[in-house]
Design a protein around this motif. Structure first.
Motif, PDB file in Angstrom:
ATOM      1  N   ASN A  71       1.320  -1.232   0.340  1.00 14.71           N
ATOM      2  CA  ASN A  71       0.319   0.336  -0.092  1.00 14.71           C
ATOM      3  C   ASN A  71       0.377   1.340  -0.197  1.00 14.71           C
ATOM      4  O   ASN A  71       0.502   2.260  -0.872  1.00 14.71           O
ATOM      5  CB  ASN A  71      -1.105  -0.275   1.311  1.00 14.71           C
ATOM      6  N   ILE A  97       2.012   2.003  -3.903  1.00 17.61           N
ATOM      7  CA  ILE A  97       1.435   2.047  -5.329  1.00 17.61           C
ATOM      8  C   ILE A  97       0.610   3.828  -4.587  1.00 17.61           C
ATOM      9  O   ILE A  97       0.413   4.257  -5.718  1.00 17.61           O
ATOM     10  CB  ILE A  97      -0.316   0.610  -4.332  1.00 17.61           C
ATOM     11  N   PHE A 103       2.134   5.342  -7.557  1.00 19.80           N
ATOM     12  CA  PHE A 103       2.100   4.947  -8.342  1.00 19.80           C
ATOM     13  C   PHE A 103       0.656   4.795  -8.751  1.00 19.80           C
ATOM     14  O   PHE A 103       0.723   5.361 -10.683  1.00 19.80           O
ATOM     15  CB  PHE A 103       2.454   3.284  -8.972  1.00 19.80           C
ATOM     16  N   LEU A 104      -0.110   4.987  -8.189  1.00 21.03           N
ATOM     17  CA  LEU A 104      -1.890   5.368  -9.057  1.00 21.03           C
ATOM     18  C   LEU A 104      -2.178   6.581  -9.209  1.00 21.03           C
ATOM     19  O   LEU A 104      -2.389   6.618  -9.739  1.00 21.03           O
ATOM     20  CB  LEU A 104      -2.493   4.623  -7.620  1.00 21.03           C
ATOM     21  N   SER A 153      -0.132   6.990 -12.388  1.00 20.11           N
ATOM     22  CA  SER A 153      -1.546   6.614 -13.611  1.00 20.11           C
ATOM     23  C   SER A 153      -2.055   7.356 -13.949  1.00 20.11           C
ATOM     24  O   SER A 153      -2.903   7.525 -14.399  1.00 20.11           O
ATOM     25  CB  SER A 153      -1.616   5.036 -12.966  1.00 20.11           C
ATOM     26  N   PHE A 154      -2.847   8.091 -12.851  1.00 11.08           N
ATOM     27  CA  PHE A 154      -4.517   8.395 -13.104  1.00 11.08           C
ATOM     28  C   PHE A 154      -4.059  10.101 -13.985  1.00 11.08           C
ATOM     29  O   PHE A 154      -4.945  10.267 -15.007  1.00 11.08           O
ATOM     30  CB  PHE A 154      -5.167   9.191 -11.939  1.00 11.08           C
ATOM     31  N   LEU A 160      -1.299   9.922 -15.822  1.00 14.89           N
ATOM     32  CA  LEU A 160      -1.608   9.389 -17.611  1.00 14.89           C
ATOM     33  C   LEU A 160      -2.664   9.202 -18.248  1.00 14.89           C
ATOM     34  O   LEU A 160      -3.040   9.829 -19.457  1.00 14.89           O
ATOM     35  CB  LEU A 160      -0.443   7.983 -17.306  1.00 14.89           C
TER      36      LEU A 160
END
Lengths: 192, 159
Positions: free
Chosen positions: A18, A21, A24-25, A28-29, A31
Motif C-alpha cells: 500500500n 502503490i 504509482f496510482l 497512473s491517474f 497519464l
C-alpha cells in the motif's frame, strides 16, 4: 527500529504494498487524464480516393494545312460506357417547393441518346428522389448486355457538398465502381 | 469479542484492483492514441456523411491537409489564401510540394522521386460549402502538379 523494518514486521514479514502503490496510482491517474484529454474518435472518418489528371495540352497550329475530312470525329470516347448524373441545385437565396438554397432541385441521368429527369422539386422529399435514382441506376446496371459501368457526377456550383456526397453514396451503393467528379459549370476566376 | 477499529491495517483500502483497472485504461488509450496536427482534425469542419467511403489509410509518404469551412474559406495554415486568387494558392502548394520532395529525397537518396514519392492532398470540406468551392481548391491542386487527392467524410453520422 527504522520505519522500513517496522512495516515489514507489522505485516508479518512481507512488504506492505500500500505504501508503494499510492504514488504509482497518482502517476497512473495523470497519464489516464492525459490520454482521455487527447483522445479523438477519428476512426469515424473515412476517405474517398481520387486522381487529378494533368491539365490537357492546348491545341497547337499544325505546320501543314489539314483538311477537315482528315480530322478524327469529335466524340467522347467514354460516352458509351458512362452515365452522367447531373444534379441541379436551388439557386442562392431561392426556394423551390420544399427545397432551399443549395439543395438539389433536379437530378438528371444523361446517356448517349437519352436524358431522363429522375427527380425534381415536385417530389415530397429528397429521400424519395434518391430512392428513385437508386432504382434507376440499378435498372441500367442489371439490363442484359449492359456496358454502363462508370458514372460522371456533375453538380451545380451552388450545390452544397453534403448533397454531392449523398448522390455519390447512392451511385456507389447501387454497384458502380468507377465514379468521377466533373467540374461544375462556373466561371473560372481570373488569374491574379 | 469486539473488532479492533483502531487498527490502521484494517482501514487501508485495497488499491491493487483499482490500479489494475487504471493500467488497463491507460493501455487502451495508448494503443488507440492518434497524435494529429490541428489541421488534420479540425473540429470546426463538419464533414459530410458517405457510407460508401473507405477507412483511412496511411500508405502515402506525405500529406497536405486543406480545410474548407462552411463559408467556402480555407482555414488553418492556409487561412490567408482566398479561393478567388487561385494563382497564389497554386504557387504556395507548388512550393510546399517542392519542399516536401526535397526533404524526402534527402531521406531516400537512391530512390526516384517521380516514381516513388507519393504526396496526397487531403481535402476536408465542410458539408455546407458549395461544390464550386471544392472544385476551385482541387483545380489549384491539379495545376500545382498534385495527382492524388482524398476527400474526407464521415462513414456514419456522429449523432
Amino acid at each position: 527500529m527504522s520505519k522500513r523494518k517496522r512495516i515489514a514486521s507489522e505485516s508479518g514479514g512481507g512488504v506492505n504494498l500500500n505504501y508503494i502503490i499510492t504514488p504509482f496510482l497518482d502517476m497512473s491517474f495523470q497519464l489516464l487524464a492525459f490520454f482521455i484529454m487527447t483522445y479523438h474518435p477519428s476512426a469515424l472518418e473515412g476517405h474517398i480516393d481520387g486522381k487529378l489528371v494533368p491539365p490537357t495540352e492546348t491545341a497547337t497550329k499544325s505546320p501543314t494545312p489539314v483538311l477537315p475530312t482528315d480530322l478524327p470525329p469529335d466524340s467522347d470516347p467514354d460516352a458509351a460506357e458512362t452515365i452522367l448524373v447531373q444534379v441541379k441545385s436551388v439557386p442562392k437565396g431561392g426556394v423551390e417547393g420544399s427545397r432551399h438554397d443549395g439543395e438539389p432541385s433536379q437530378i438528371l441521368l444523361k446517356q448517349l441518346q437519352e436524358t431522363k429527369v429522375v427527380t425534381d422539386s415536385s417530389d415530397p422529399s429528397l429521400e424519395d428522389g434518391l430512392k428513385k435514382l437508386d432504382a434507376e441506376l440499378k435498372h441500367i446496371l442489371n439490363q442484359p448486355g449492359a456496358i454502363k459501368s462508370a458514372i460522371k457526377l456533375e453538380g451545380d456550383g451552388n450545390l452544397r457538398h453534403q448533397y454531392v456526397m449523398r448522390v455519390y453514396d447512392v451511385c456507389k451503393l447501387a454497384g458502380y465502381k468507377n465514379i468521377s467528379f466533373v467540374a461544375p459549370k462556373f466561371e473560372r476566376p481570373k488569374t491574379d | 469479542m469486539s473488532a479492533n477499529l483502531e487498527s490502521s491495517d484494517a482501514a487501508d483500502p485495497n488499491l491493487v484492483p483499482l490500479l489494475d483497472v487504471v493500467l488497463q485504461l491507460i493501455m487502451f488509450f495508448m494503443i488507440t492514441v492518434n497524435f494529429v496536427r490541428v489541421d488534420q482534425f479540425d473540429d470546426s469542419i463538419a464533414l459530410p456523411v458517405a457510407q460508401a467511403a473507405m477507412p483511412l489509410d496511411n500508405t502515402a509518404e506525405e500529406w497536405i491537409f486543406l480545410n474548407l469551412n462552411s463559408d467556402g474559406k480555407l482555414v488553418g495554415t492556409l487561412s490567408n489564401f482566398a479561393l478567388d486568387t487561385p494563382e497564389k494558392l497554386k504557387a504556395h502548394l507548388m512550393r510546399e510540394k517542392i519542399d516536401l520532395q526535397r526533404v524526402w529525397q534527402e531521406k531516400n537518396p537512391g530512390r526516384n522521386p517521380d516514381r516513388d514519392f507519393k504526396v496526397v492532398v487531403v481535402l476536408r470540406a465542410d458539408r455546407n460549402c458549395r461544390y464550386s468551392e471544392v472544385w476551385q481548391v482541387l483545380d489549384s491542386c491539379q495545376r500545382a502538379g498534385y495527382r492524388r487527392w482524398q476527400l474526407r467524410v464521415m462513414t456514419r453520422s456522429a449523432a
